[in-house]
Design an enzyme around this catalytic site. Sequence first.
Site: not given
Ligand code: D41
Length: 677
Positions: A437, A413, A431, A319, A230, A118, A120, A416, A39, A122
Amino acid sequence: MTDQPDKDASQRAEELRQQLTEHNYQYYVLDNPAIPDAEYDRLFRELQSLEHRYPSLRTADSPTHRVGSSVETSFESVTHRIPMLSLDNAFSDDELKEFDRRVRDRLKTDDDIEYVGEPKLDGLAVSLHYENGVLTRAATRGDGYTGEDITENIRTIPSVPLKLRGDSIPALVEVRGEVYMPKAGFEELNRVLGQKGEKTFVNPRNAAAGSLRQKKPTVTARRPLEVCAYSVALEDESEMPSTHWDSLQWVKTWGFRTNPEMRLVIGVDECLEAYRSLLDKRNELAYEIDGIVFKVNSLALQQKLGFVSRAPRWAIAQKFPAQEELTVIEDVEFQVGRTGAITPVARLKPVFVGGVTVSNATLHNMDEIRRLDAHIGDTVFVRRAGDVIPQVVKVLPERRPENASVVSLPPTCPVCGSDIVQIEGEVVARCSGGLFCPAQRKEAIRHYASRKALDIEGLGDKWIDILVDRELVNTVADLYLLKKSDLTGLERMGDKSANNLINAIDQSRKPVLWKFLYALGIREVGEATAKAIASHFGTLEAISRADEESLQAVPDVGPVVAGHIRSFFDQKHNIDTLDALRKAGVQWQEEEITAGEKPLSGETWVLTGTLSTMTRDEAKACLESLGAKVAGSVSAKTSCVVAGEAAGSKLAKAEKLGVQVLDDSAFIDFLSRHDLP
Ligand code: D41
């Protein structure tokens, strides 16, 4: 010549834009589609054709932009009105505590600070400008001051609103967020690229970056990208809520995704808890994250804290362990699997990645080595995501040393000495030694004893290695001839474990047929196939005599599997092993032939009364075709009674015995849910 749109056409276009935008939001942001795809497609095509006829109807927020233009774009550079700051990192709990300490020192407080934590994501940070609610410009972060204009590509991402929802939208807003590729989409994209022999992406982040950098928006449109907001900045700051949390709630009402894992935490201890619980959840998430970002929630406090060089003092990213690292391939060895498959394995300079020390990574097969162009001595990217086995995902040829050597398939092999053969068109080399073997012998025994097969507890790798290396066990049949005295002399084998092993082996003497068949380890005969074959033929005898054609009568058995089964039973050493097993007292159980399970196999049904749409005989035929037996009288063993009009004593009896009853319409409904031949 372009026609001027009449009033009806513009009205209809507007209507379609609104509907499509709404459905898109339901589907991509709320994950809750309101109409079927077909749809949606119809509405979409209707709008496309209107816009094609009257180009002036194609507004900047039209959902048709999402298909992407096939015109090459050039990514002009744009200056960020407000610089896009970067984030400081914390690599340990202590570094996070120091951050919190600095925040409180600057604010001259001993009170716990309220933070938002939150995930982060990638991916890549992007800036999205909306003028009067319409997306007008999207840019990459670049160096934070200037980025690239990627508006056309961004428009193709379904979770990016082309027009903000609701009526409290400031005239000028900039939403910042992360563009990322979910894990599943990444795997699929790499699978397709790899199949075509093309370069694959190292990780979802790279795949997202590569997809956004496409010159042709049509290519970006086909990549599974998503966006998550974000932060937000307004021209008129007086309109901002007072906290980061509330500002994201507001952004959410405009139609953006925000991260559902976002948490409000108070004080650094709760930050550390949030870190750990997110780390635990990392592998379950549909997307990759490389840490957790903590932000001071109060915007007034953020203002007070300000920023140094290019990073705010009010935010930090703690990290997670990296999922990719660089290391060196020190050697490539070849492992032999149960079916003789030769797998190249890279021996790596040990490296800490994905939370563990990795010293081996699979290279899959020779095609993969060629695709990667991997040499011994090469510096490579190793990736270990979740509990997936470590992979070599990229080679750095610029770091290749002079003495690097090419990896080639050995002619024989390594275990064997039999020839290694590679059948044309097959990726896998094997093999040719079969059970001659020792590696294949060990794998065959391992498989036979594994949990899903005969489940011989205690017969692990170590014992299999010793038993095969000492030639105490050559085939699985020899297991049953082992005496306690054979075992007690072996290193690390006490009296008790010898007893346990002998008992465990003894307990496996009466397997059901399908498990035994599966345990034999015939190529491509997994559990489901073994079950289907066992219930089709009933005895091993019958299976071993079946030709390829009769084997293919079993559901899901095609020519390849049938060929593997036939060739297993055509090899004398396999027949000898089966004889030896029988002599050693192993008795596999025969199975009742069910010739392909049907939905009602094993059930007994009774018909009574008059049905409105079919005769008794027709109903009986339907039930029998579904595998049921149809009986004349009701007993406690009856599976179900179909009671038409004027049903009498049989219905009463069924009710008394608690047997399931279907009335006329329920029965018709039931039949409609099954494919009748
Ligand atoms: O999820 C993210 N990669 C992420 C990146 C996030 N959740 N918050 C972020 N907040 C900021 C600020 C605090 C500067 C507003 C960010 C990033 N910066 C950021 N990502 C790449 C450079 C900075």
